[in-house]
Enzyme design. Structure first.
Site, short mmCIF file in Angstrom:
data_model
loop_
_atom_site.label_atom_id
_atom_site.label_comp_id
_atom_site.label_asym_id
_atom_site.label_seq_id
_atom_site.Cartn_x
_atom_site.Cartn_y
_atom_site.Cartn_z
N LYS A 159 0.81 -1.21 0.00
CA LYS A 159 0.00 0.00 0.00
C LYS A 159 0.85 1.27 0.00
O LYS A 159 0.62 2.18 -0.80
CB LYS A 159 -0.92 -0.02 1.22
CG LYS A 159 -1.65 1.27 1.50
CD LYS A 159 -2.55 1.14 2.70
CE LYS A 159 -1.79 0.95 3.98
NZ LYS A 159 -1.10 2.18 4.44
N THR A 160 1.83 1.33 0.89
CA THR A 160 2.66 2.54 0.99
C THR A 160 3.43 2.76 -0.30
O THR A 160 3.60 3.90 -0.76
CB THR A 160 3.62 2.43 2.18
OG1 THR A 160 2.87 2.20 3.38
CG2 THR A 160 4.44 3.70 2.34
N ASP B 145 -5.04 7.97 3.17
CA ASP B 145 -4.50 6.65 3.53
C ASP B 145 -5.30 6.08 4.70
O ASP B 145 -5.93 6.82 5.46
CB ASP B 145 -3.02 6.82 3.91
CG ASP B 145 -2.34 5.49 4.18
OD1 ASP B 145 -2.83 4.45 3.68
OD2 ASP B 145 -1.33 5.48 4.89
N GLU B 146 -5.27 4.75 4.86
CA GLU B 146 -5.97 4.06 5.95
C GLU B 146 -7.42 4.54 6.04
O GLU B 146 -7.94 4.87 7.11
CB GLU B 146 -5.25 4.31 7.30
CG GLU B 146 -3.80 3.88 7.34
CD GLU B 146 -3.64 2.35 7.41
OE1 GLU B 146 -4.65 1.62 7.29
OE2 GLU B 146 -2.49 1.89 7.58
N GLN C 2 -9.30 -4.61 7.82
CA GLN C 2 -8.38 -4.18 8.87
C GLN C 2 -8.93 -3.01 9.68
O GLN C 2 -8.17 -2.28 10.31
CB GLN C 2 -7.03 -3.82 8.27
CG GLN C 2 -6.33 -4.98 7.59
CD GLN C 2 -4.92 -4.64 7.16
OE1 GLN C 2 -4.00 -4.49 7.97
NE2 GLN C 2 -4.73 -4.48 5.85
N ARG D 212 0.29 -10.27 10.52
CA ARG D 212 1.56 -9.63 10.92
C ARG D 212 2.73 -10.59 10.69
O ARG D 212 3.89 -10.16 10.72
CB ARG D 212 1.56 -9.24 12.40
CG ARG D 212 0.50 -8.23 12.86
CD ARG D 212 0.45 -7.01 11.99
NE ARG D 212 -0.57 -7.16 10.96
CZ ARG D 212 -0.68 -6.40 9.89
NH1 ARG D 212 0.20 -5.44 9.69
NH2 ARG D 212 -1.64 -6.60 9.02
#
Length: 675
Positions: A35-36, A211-212, A240, A601
Site C-alpha cells: 500500500k505505501t 491513507d488508511e 483491517q 503480521r
C-alpha cells in the site's frame, strides 16, 4: 521517476492504481499488498506528469506514516518538496487554522491543549458548576464533550454536563486554546460559515489522497468530502478496520462509493509479506465476515511452515512455551530478538510473559500498553524494596516517602533535601541527622512521621536481608504494613473495581517472587538477586526507542502496520478473542478483523496458543479455545497436544496425517464452543 524502476517495482493492479490520477479512485489494499509503495509511487507519478506539488494533499493517521511517505517520494523523485502537503488530519487542521482562524474569533498563536491540559480545564469547569470532580466524572464529561463536538451524541442522557460543556467551550475561547477535536471541527465550521475560504482550498488541493481510509471517523470523512473535487483517491482495507472504539467507521468505504458515483475500484490482493499457509489461515477467518469487500490474499512466497497451535496447561506454561520457542528458533536460525512479535488481545496478558522472558534473559519491550513492572502500584512496591536494599537511593526514597500518605508533605521533603544538599549527603543520611537532632527544623509531629517511616524501612531491612526463601511472605507483610489497600481505595473513590484490579496486580507480583525464590534453579533467592533480576526491564531504555534487539510484546491494536518474521498470538481463547465485552456490544465482526490483523503480521512462522485454564482474579478458570480457530483451514495447522509436545511435519505424508489429526481434534472440541 525512473520508468524502468516503475515497471519493475509494481504489479499490474499497482501500476493501474499509480497511473489513474483523474477521477475518484477506491484502492482496496489487502494486508501486506504494498500500500505505501503504491501511494508514494502515485504521488511521484503525479509530479512527473507536471501536477504541481501545491495541488496535492495526502492525509494519513500518524506522523511516522506521513514522514515515511515524504521521505520515499523524495527518494523516488530527487526533488525538494517544499510545497507538497503530506500530513496527518490533525496536523493539516493546525496548518489551516493558523492561517484562517481569525475569522472565528481566535488569534493565530492559539494553544493546543493536550489530554492533561484538557482534564484540568474540565475539572475547573466541573468545580465552577458545583459538580463532583472525581476521575469517573471527568472521564465521562470528556468522552461526552468529544462526541457532542463531532456530532456523535446528543445531550439526552447526560444533560447535567451541558452547562459544563458550555463553560468549557467559552473557557477555551477565552484562553485562545483548542483541544484535539477542534483541530477537525473548526476547519469544517470555517468552511461552512465562509464558503469563499472553502472554495479557495478546494481549488488549491485538486488532488486528494487519504491513507488508511477504513480508519476515518465521521468528522474526518466530512472534512474529506468538503475538500474533495473529483480527483480523490482513498486507500484502505475494510478487513483491517479495528478502531471503532475511537470513532473509526469502515462503512465510509461504502459511503465513498455513494458520494462519488462511477468511482473506479482497484483491489491489491498480492501479499508480499506472508507465506501461503499464513494467508490461507487469514483468508479462512475473514471470509466469515458478511459486511466486507470480497478479496482473497495470495502470495508468491511459497507455502511455508504450517501454523503451530498449542494448548498449554495455563498462562505460565504458555509463557514458558513461548520463551523456550523463541530461544530455540533464535539459536537454530540465527535470528535476532527483534524478529519476534508476541501479540495479545489485552495488555493484562503480558504479566506471565514478562516473567518468563525475565527468567530466560530475553530482552523485550511492551507496545500498546504498559509493562507490568511499570505500573504505578508495582513500581511503588519495587521502590520500597530498593530502599530496603539500599536506603541511600534518593530517587526511590522520594517516590515512597509519602506513598501511602503519612503526613510528610512537600515542605518537609524540601527541608530534608536542603539538609542533604548542605551536608553533601544522601536523603537517608539527612533523615538520620533530622531524626536525632535536638534543634531540628521540623515540628515534633513531623519528626515522628519521619521516625516511623525510618523504623518501617529498618525493620524490613533486618528481616529481608537476614533470611532466605521467604522473600514473598516478607513483601506481603510489607504491603500490609504500609496499608497499601487503604491507599488504593482512597486514590480511587467510587472506583473500587480499579482499586481491586491494582491490588490484584500486587498479589500477582508477590506470587511471581514466590515462584522465583522456590525454583530449585534459583541459586541465590535473596532481595539483592531479585532486584538485579528485574533491572533489565525497569531500567531506562530511551536509547532503544524502536526496540532493536528486543522481542516486541504488543497488543494487536498497536501491532497494526508492523510485521515480524515470527509471530506468537497468545491467549486465543473464547472470551479473550473474541473479547467478552465486544460480544456484549455486538462487535463479533470487528473481533474477527482483529484476529485477521494479528495473523497477517507474520511473515514466515505463526504460533497460536490457547490455554486450557487461566487464572483470573485469584480463581483458576477452565478455558475454551476461540471459535475463530475453527475458521482456519485444518490443512494449514499443526496441532500440538495439550502438554505442548509435538513437532512440525517434515514430509507431505506427515502433513496430511497431521491435517486429519487436526480435523478430528477440532471436531471433537466443536460441540463445546459457542459459535
Amino acid at each position: 521517476m525512473n520508468t524502468h524502476n516503475f515497471h519493475a517495482d509494481l504489479n499490474g493492479p499497482q501500476k493501474q492504481a499509480v497511473t489513474t490520477t483523474e477521477g475518484p479512485l477506491l484502492i482496496i489494499a489487502g494486508a501486506g499488498s504494498g500500500k505505501t509503495r503504491v501511494i508514494t509511487y502515485r504521488i511521484a507519478f503525479m509530479l512527473e506528469q507536471g501536477i504541481p506539488q501545491s495541488a496535492i494533499l495526502a492525509l494519513t493517521f500518524t506522523n511516522k506514516a506521513a514522514r515515511e511517505m515524504e521521505i520515499r517520494v523524495k527518494e523516488l523523485t530527487g526533488k525538494k518538496l517544499q510545497n507538497l502537503t503530506v500530513s496527518t488530519f490533525h496536523a493539516f487542521g493546525v496548518k489551516l487554522l493558523r492561517k484562517e482562524i481569525e475569522a472565528l474569533g481566535y488569534t493565530p498563536n492559539f494553544s493546543i491543549y493536550d489530554e492533561t491540559d484538557r482534564t484540568e480545564l474540565i475539572k475547573e469547569c466541573l468545580r465552577e458548576c458545583a459538580l463532583p470532580t472525581e476521575k469517573a466524572d471527568i472521564y465521562s464529561a470528556g468522552q461526552l464533550f468529544s462526541q457532542v463536538k463531532v456530532n456523535k451524541a446528543p445531550w439526552d442522557t447526560e444533560i447535567r454536563f451541558k452547562r459544563v460543556f458550555e463553560l468549557y467551550q467559552s473557557s477555551l475561547h477565552l484562553y485562545n486554546a483548542l483541544d484535539f477535536d477542534d483541530l477537525l471541527v473548526l476547519p469544517l465550521l470555517l468552511f461552512e460559515q465562509f464558503p469563499t475560504v472553502k472554495q479557495r482550498y478546494r481549488e488549491r488541493y485538486r488532488y486528494l489522497m487519504i491513507d488508511e481510509f477504513q480508519d476515518t471517523s465521521h468528522i474526518q470523512y466530512q472534512l474529506m468530502r468538503t475538500l474533495a473535487n473529483r480527483n480523490v483517491c482513498v486507500v484502505g482495507d475494510d478487513d483491517q478496520s479495528i478502531y471503532s472504539w475511537r470513532g473509526a467507521n469502515y462503512e465510509n468505504i461504502l459511503r465513498f462509493e455513494q458520494d462519488f458515483p462511477g468511482a473506479l475500484e482497484i483491489k491489491l490482493e498480492q501479499n508480499y509479506r506472508s507465506s501461503t499457509s499464513i494467508l490461507a489461515a487469514a483468508n479462512g477467518v475473514i471470509a466469515h465476515n458478511t459486511n466486507r469487500k470480497i478479496k482473497t490474499l495470495w502470495s508468491g512466497n511459497g507455502e511455508g511452515k504450517p501454523i503451530a497451535v498449542f494448548y498449554p496447561e495455563d498462562e505460565n506454561a504458555e509463557a514458558t512455551l513461548i520463551a523456550d520457542t523463541i530461544r530455540r528458533i533464535k539459536l537454530h536460525e540465527s535470528r535476532s530478538y527483534d524478529d519476534f512479535g508476541v501479540l495479545l488481545r489485552t495488555n493484562f496478558l503480558s504479566r506471565p510473559l514478562e516473567e518468563a522472558f525475565l527468567a530466560a534473559n530475553i530482552p523485550y519491550r511492551v507496545s500498546g500498553g504498559q509493562s507490568f513492572f511499570a505500573r504505578k502500584e508495582i513500581k511503588d512496591i519495587i521502590s520500597y524494596l530498593r530502599i530496603i536494599a539500599n536506603p541511600r537511593d534518593d530517587v526511590n526514597l522520594l517516590r515512597i516517602i509519602n506513598t501511602p500518605r503519612r503526613g510528610i508533605g512537600k515542605t518537609t521533603i524540601a527541608g530534608i533535601t536542603d539538609v542533604a544538599r548542605k551536608n553533601r549527603s544522601s536523603l537517608w543520611d539527612a533523615l538520620e541527622r533530622i531524626r536525632y537532632a535536638p534543634d531540628s527544623l521540623f515540628q515534633d509531629v513531623g519528626k515522628q512521621e519521619l521516625h516511623d517511616f525510618m523504623l518501617l524501612i529498618e525493620s524490613f531491612r533486618e528481616t529481608m536481608l537476614g533470611s532466605r526463601r521467604n522473600l514473598a511472605e516478607q513483601v506481603k507483610q510489607l504491603v500490609s504494613a504500609v496499608d497499601y489497600w487503604t491507599y488504593l481505595v482512597g486514590e480511587h473513590r467510587n472506583e473500587e473495581k480499579t482499586a481491586r484490579r491494582k491490588y490484584a496486580n500486587i498479589d500477582y507480583f508477590i506470587q511471581m517472587i514466590d515462584l522465583w525464590e522456590h525454583d530449585p534453579d534459583t541459586p541465590e533467592p535473596n532481595l539483592f538477586a531479585y532486584l538485579n533480576r528485574i533491572s533489565l526491564i525497569t531500567s531506562d531504555s530511551r536509547d532503544d526507542e524502536y526496540g532493536k534487539g528486543r522481542v516486541n510484546i504488543s497488543t494487536i491494536h498497536a501491532a497494526k502496520g508492523l510485521e515480524f518474521p515470527v509471530v506468537f498470538i497468545a491467549g486465543v481463547e473464547d472470551g479473550i478473542i473474541p473479547h467478552s465485552r465486544s460480544l456484549e456490544e455486538g462487535s463479533l465482526e470487528e473481533e474477527r478483523r482483529l484476529f485477521y490483523v494479528a495473523i497477517t503480521r507474520a511473515r514466515d512462522k505463526l504460533f497460536i496458543s490457547s490455554c486450557q485454564a487461566r487464572r483470573h482474579q485469584q480463581q483458576t478458570l477452565t478455558c475454551v479455545e476461540s471459535p475463530f480457530l475453527f475458521e482456519i483451514p485444518p490443512h494449514v495447522m499443526d496441532i500440538h497436544d495439550p502438554r505442548g509436545k509435538g513437532s512440525e511435519p517434515e514430509t507431505a505424508e506427515e502433513t496430511e496425517r497431521n491435517a486429519q489429526k487436526c480435523f478430528a481434534l477440532l471436531k471433537s472440541r466443536f460441540q463445546r464452543v459457542p459459535l
